[in-house]
Scaffold this motif. Structure first.
Motif, PDB file in Angstrom:
ATOM      1  N   ASP A  32       0.824  -1.194  -0.065  1.00 53.23           N
ATOM      2  CA  ASP A  32       0.176   0.005   0.059  1.00 53.23           C
ATOM      3  C   ASP A  32       0.784   1.173   0.122  1.00 53.23           C
ATOM      4  O   ASP A  32       0.444   2.010  -0.734  1.00 53.23           O
ATOM      5  CB  ASP A  32      -0.864   0.042   1.329  1.00 53.23           C
ATOM      6  CG  ASP A  32      -1.937  -1.179   1.098  1.00 53.23           C
ATOM      7  OD1 ASP A  32      -2.312  -1.369  -0.023  1.00 53.23           O
ATOM      8  OD2 ASP A  32      -2.285  -1.837   2.182  1.00 53.23           O
ATOM      9  N   LEU A  33       1.897   1.242   0.850  1.00 56.67           N
ATOM     10  CA  LEU A  33       2.810   2.427   0.827  1.00 56.67           C
ATOM     11  C   LEU A  33       3.461   2.777  -0.435  1.00 56.67           C
ATOM     12  O   LEU A  33       3.516   3.778  -0.982  1.00 56.67           O
ATOM     13  CB  LEU A  33       3.883   2.268   2.009  1.00 56.67           C
ATOM     14  CG  LEU A  33       4.771   3.580   2.126  1.00 56.67           C
ATOM     15  CD1 LEU A  33       4.002   4.670   2.436  1.00 56.67           C
ATOM     16  CD2 LEU A  33       5.651   3.094   3.362  1.00 56.67           C
ATOM     17  N   SER A  34       4.037   1.564  -1.057  1.00 58.63           N
ATOM     18  CA  SER A  34       4.657   1.589  -2.328  1.00 58.63           C
ATOM     19  C   SER A  34       3.657   2.076  -3.438  1.00 58.63           C
ATOM     20  O   SER A  34       4.206   2.948  -4.236  1.00 58.63           O
ATOM     21  CB  SER A  34       5.299   0.137  -2.884  1.00 58.63           C
ATOM     22  OG  SER A  34       6.301  -0.199  -1.719  1.00 58.63           O
ATOM     23  N   GLY A  35       2.435   1.599  -3.292  1.00 59.17           N
ATOM     24  CA  GLY A  35       1.390   2.020  -4.442  1.00 59.17           C
ATOM     25  C   GLY A  35       1.153   3.621  -4.325  1.00 59.17           C
ATOM     26  O   GLY A  35       1.162   4.277  -5.307  1.00 59.17           O
ATOM     27  N   ALA A  36       1.207   4.056  -2.847  1.00 62.10           N
ATOM     28  CA  ALA A  36       0.763   5.499  -2.726  1.00 62.10           C
ATOM     29  C   ALA A  36       1.995   6.131  -3.088  1.00 62.10           C
ATOM     30  O   ALA A  36       1.796   7.321  -3.789  1.00 62.10           O
ATOM     31  CB  ALA A  36       0.569   5.533  -1.029  1.00 62.10           C
ATOM     32  N   THR A 104       9.337   3.859  -6.407  1.00 63.31           N
ATOM     33  CA  THR A 104       9.287   2.494  -6.231  1.00 63.31           C
ATOM     34  C   THR A 104      10.427   2.015  -5.430  1.00 63.31           C
ATOM     35  O   THR A 104      10.096   1.061  -4.361  1.00 63.31           O
ATOM     36  CB  THR A 104       9.595   1.781  -7.591  1.00 63.31           C
ATOM     37  OG1 THR A 104       8.601   2.324  -8.417  1.00 63.31           O
ATOM     38  CG2 THR A 104       9.445  -0.016  -7.574  1.00 63.31           C
ATOM     39  N   PHE A 105      11.497   2.610  -5.409  1.00 65.35           N
ATOM     40  CA  PHE A 105      12.701   2.365  -4.340  1.00 65.35           C
ATOM     41  C   PHE A 105      12.574   2.972  -2.912  1.00 65.35           C
ATOM     42  O   PHE A 105      13.415   2.783  -1.936  1.00 65.35           O
ATOM     43  CB  PHE A 105      14.098   2.717  -4.970  1.00 65.35           C
ATOM     44  CG  PHE A 105      14.435   1.813  -6.009  1.00 65.35           C
ATOM     45  CD1 PHE A 105      14.635   0.382  -5.844  1.00 65.35           C
ATOM     46  CD2 PHE A 105      14.083   2.210  -7.512  1.00 65.35           C
ATOM     47  CE1 PHE A 105      15.136  -0.407  -7.094  1.00 65.35           C
ATOM     48  CE2 PHE A 105      14.551   1.476  -8.543  1.00 65.35           C
ATOM     49  CZ  PHE A 105      15.007   0.239  -8.310  1.00 65.35           C
ATOM     50  N   ALA A 106      11.662   4.102  -3.097  1.00 61.55           N
ATOM     51  CA  ALA A 106      11.644   4.978  -1.917  1.00 61.55           C
ATOM     52  C   ALA A 106      10.836   3.842  -0.704  1.00 61.55           C
ATOM     53  O   ALA A 106      11.347   4.117   0.556  1.00 61.55           O
ATOM     54  CB  ALA A 106      10.754   5.991  -1.972  1.00 61.55           C
ATOM     55  N   ALA A 107       9.776   3.358  -1.030  1.00 61.85           N
ATOM     56  CA  ALA A 107       9.130   2.635   0.042  1.00 61.85           C
ATOM     57  C   ALA A 107       9.943   1.627   0.930  1.00 61.85           C
ATOM     58  O   ALA A 107      10.105   1.508   1.990  1.00 61.85           O
ATOM     59  CB  ALA A 107       7.851   1.910  -0.229  1.00 61.85           C
ATOM     60  N   PRO A 108      10.809   0.644   0.116  1.00 64.90           N
ATOM     61  CA  PRO A 108      11.617  -0.297   0.974  1.00 64.90           C
ATOM     62  C   PRO A 108      12.742   0.316   1.677  1.00 64.90           C
ATOM     63  O   PRO A 108      13.059  -0.027   2.789  1.00 64.90           O
ATOM     64  CB  PRO A 108      12.214  -0.964  -0.329  1.00 64.90           C
ATOM     65  CG  PRO A 108      11.277  -1.020  -1.597  1.00 64.90           C
ATOM     66  CD  PRO A 108      10.526   0.465  -1.308  1.00 64.90           C
ATOM     67  N   THR A 196      -6.122  13.489  -4.692  1.00 60.68           N
ATOM     68  CA  THR A 196      -7.011  12.885  -3.649  1.00 60.68           C
ATOM     69  C   THR A 196      -6.763  11.397  -3.362  1.00 60.68           C
ATOM     70  O   THR A 196      -6.677  10.725  -2.214  1.00 60.68           O
ATOM     71  CB  THR A 196      -8.544  13.346  -3.809  1.00 60.68           C
ATOM     72  OG1 THR A 196      -8.609  14.453  -3.997  1.00 60.68           O
ATOM     73  CG2 THR A 196      -9.311  12.577  -2.672  1.00 60.68           C
ATOM     74  N   PHE A 197      -6.949  10.705  -4.513  1.00 58.94           N
ATOM     75  CA  PHE A 197      -6.779   9.144  -4.390  1.00 58.94           C
ATOM     76  C   PHE A 197      -5.297   8.873  -3.731  1.00 58.94           C
ATOM     77  O   PHE A 197      -5.247   7.901  -3.080  1.00 58.94           O
ATOM     78  CB  PHE A 197      -6.832   8.590  -5.850  1.00 58.94           C
ATOM     79  CG  PHE A 197      -6.543   7.315  -5.941  1.00 58.94           C
ATOM     80  CD1 PHE A 197      -7.288   6.433  -5.587  1.00 58.94           C
ATOM     81  CD2 PHE A 197      -5.272   6.739  -6.773  1.00 58.94           C
ATOM     82  CE1 PHE A 197      -7.112   4.927  -5.421  1.00 58.94           C
ATOM     83  CE2 PHE A 197      -5.074   5.550  -6.787  1.00 58.94           C
ATOM     84  CZ  PHE A 197      -5.931   4.497  -6.131  1.00 58.94           C
ATOM     85  N   GLY A 198      -4.265   9.375  -4.423  1.00 54.79           N
ATOM     86  CA  GLY A 198      -2.970   9.256  -3.875  1.00 54.79           C
ATOM     87  C   GLY A 198      -2.754   9.551  -2.429  1.00 54.79           C
ATOM     88  O   GLY A 198      -2.190   8.782  -1.566  1.00 54.79           O
ATOM     89  N   ALA A 199      -3.362  10.725  -1.858  1.00 52.81           N
ATOM     90  CA  ALA A 199      -3.704  10.938  -0.417  1.00 52.81           C
ATOM     91  C   ALA A 199      -4.172   9.826   0.448  1.00 52.81           C
ATOM     92  O   ALA A 199      -3.602   9.583   1.481  1.00 52.81           O
ATOM     93  CB  ALA A 199      -4.227  12.278  -0.041  1.00 52.81           C
ATOM     94  N   MET A 200      -5.292   9.556  -0.090  1.00 48.62           N
ATOM     95  CA  MET A 200      -5.739   8.539   0.689  1.00 48.62           C
ATOM     96  C   MET A 200      -5.009   7.194   0.871  1.00 48.62           C
ATOM     97  O   MET A 200      -5.028   6.365   1.862  1.00 48.62           O
ATOM     98  CB  MET A 200      -7.353   8.208   0.009  1.00 48.62           C
ATOM     99  CG  MET A 200      -8.297   9.156  -0.017  1.00 48.62           C
ATOM    100  SD  MET A 200      -8.707   9.782   1.911  1.00 48.62           S
ATOM    101  CE  MET A 200      -9.183   8.281   2.786  1.00 48.62           C
ATOM    102  N   LEU A 201      -4.572   6.902  -0.325  1.00 48.18           N
ATOM    103  CA  LEU A 201      -3.512   5.770  -0.482  1.00 48.18           C
ATOM    104  C   LEU A 201      -2.259   5.884   0.497  1.00 48.18           C
ATOM    105  O   LEU A 201      -1.853   5.161   1.240  1.00 48.18           O
ATOM    106  CB  LEU A 201      -2.991   5.365  -1.837  1.00 48.18           C
ATOM    107  CG  LEU A 201      -3.716   4.761  -2.736  1.00 48.18           C
ATOM    108  CD1 LEU A 201      -3.313   4.416  -4.318  1.00 48.18           C
ATOM    109  CD2 LEU A 201      -4.065   3.265  -2.222  1.00 48.18           C
TER     110      LEU A 201
END
Length: 378
Positions: A32-36, A104-108, A196-201
């Motif tokens: 979820d964090l990676s997708g956001a 993509t590399f930020a979440a890990p 808005t979608f990204g903030a909820m994610l």
């Protein structure tokens, strides 16, 4: 021994346990964090480069309409148009692709760090077992993931529905004005919806990241028995280590007793302490300790010294100070030079008196700084 349950895993994981988990690819991860982050990075790149993106899109659109008679009958037209369209498309999507790649590399990095695990890439055929797979679906973890997915769907869908209802007037206005302004307004509305979608994610991803870290730490906990077993593996069996120390002490004591006959004097504290000294004036340096011991070992040193006619000098403070400050084979500290010199001088005078049949000199009473006695002050 019966296998210990998860409820008994109360100990924090060791560094070895965490390192092995990382080698297996078992680190906290949040999809979820990676997708956001990917969504937010893509939307931010599109909105920040809006005018440039519009220019490239317009250029691609114009390539399909702007032809003259000579170009239509030219064999090079398809290749030329395709090449120009690819260049414009690359310029249009390159910032978005770069931003999403970095995201993509930020979440890990934020969670468990970037690492490569060869073990995680190895095929595991037990995962193809349909019975085990069905069991995982109805397991607690599977039910938790299903509940999370339904909650995300309801939350994001509800927020976007409210947002679209709030922007209903603006949506209707996009078809009433000029085409260019309508397109610009539509793009702006899409950008706001995407944000808005990204903030909820991001909100869901942040909560999920905290849960994943908690769940990973819980899964890596160890039982007391596992900690004891790991300690034995890493540090060795305590019984074996104790046996090795005993053998080392025995060998050291044997070497010490072999060196003892070379001593010039043994300083004793009548029965508890005994320290054998040797001074080699040919080599220079200070006197060295050849042997030392307390209680039973001190008695053995006294017996060996008596058997080799090595003088025994009673100087309790000096014996305790030598035992506390000087290791075997080492030179005495400078603070004891004067006291040891008095003892060696007495030994020399004693030998001279025996050789000439004179009266033995009185034994010395060397003074020693109490701080040199260490734990043996009393």
């Amino acid at each position: 021994m019966s296998e210990e349950s998860d409820q008994e895993k109360t100990e924090q994981p060791s560094e070895k346990r965490l390192r092995e988990a990382r080698e297996k690819g078992d680190v906290p991860r949040s999809r979820d964090l990676s997708g956001a982050l990917v969504v937010l990075a893509g939307v931010a790149a599109l909105m920040s480069g809006g005018p440039a993106a519009m220019r490239h899109a317009r250029q691609i659109y114009a390539l399909g309409l702007d032809y003259n008679r000579d170009a239509l009958f030219s064999d090079a037209l398809p290749a030329r148009v395709l090449g120009m369209a690819l260049r414009e498309a690359l310029a249009l999507f390159a910032p978005v692709a770069l931003a999403t790649l970095l995201a993509t590399f930020a979440a890990p990095v934020l969670l468990g760090g970037i690492g490569f695990s060869a073990q995680a890439l190895q095929p595991k055929f037990e995962r193809l077992d349909p019975i085990k797979g069905l069991g995982k679906v109805f397991a607690l973890r599977g039910l938790v993931e299903l509940a999370k997915s339904l909650l995300k769907l309801a939350l994001i869908g509800g927020v976007l529905a409210l947002a679209l209802r709030h922007w209903q007037g603006e949506l209707l206005d996009t078809g009433r004005g000029a085409v260019a302004s309508g397109i610009a307004q539509s793009i702006a509305l899409l950008g706001r919806a995407a944000l808005t979608f990204g903030a909820m994610l991001a909100l869901i991803g942040g909560i999920d990241a905290l849960y994943q870290k908690f769940d990973h730490a819980k899964r890596q906990r160890m039982t007391k028995q596992e900690l004891r077993d790991e300690s034995k593996e890493s540090e060795g069996n305590p019984e074996l280590k104790g046996r090795i120390r005993q053998v080392q002490h025995a060998m050291s004591r044997r070497r010490m007793m072999q060196e003892l006959p070379n001593a010039d004097v043994v300083v004793v504290n009548p029965s508890h302490f005994a320290v054998a000294l040797r001074y080699d004036d040919g080599k220079g340096g200070a006197p060295r300790v050849l042997a030392k011991g307390v209680d039973v070992l001190a008695q053995q040193i006294r017996q060996v010294a008596a058997g080799h006619r090595i003088p025994l000098v009673e100087a309790p403070p000096l014996a305790r100070a030598l035992y506390a400050t000087t290791e075997l084979g080492r030179e005495i500290p400078a603070a004891l030079y004067v006291a040891v010199a008095q003892v060696l001088a007495y030994v020399y005078q004693l030998k001279q008196a025996k050789a000439h049949g004179d009266v033995p000199p009185p034994p010395p009473m060397p003074e020693v700084d109490p701080d040199l006695l260490g734990p043996y002050k009393f």
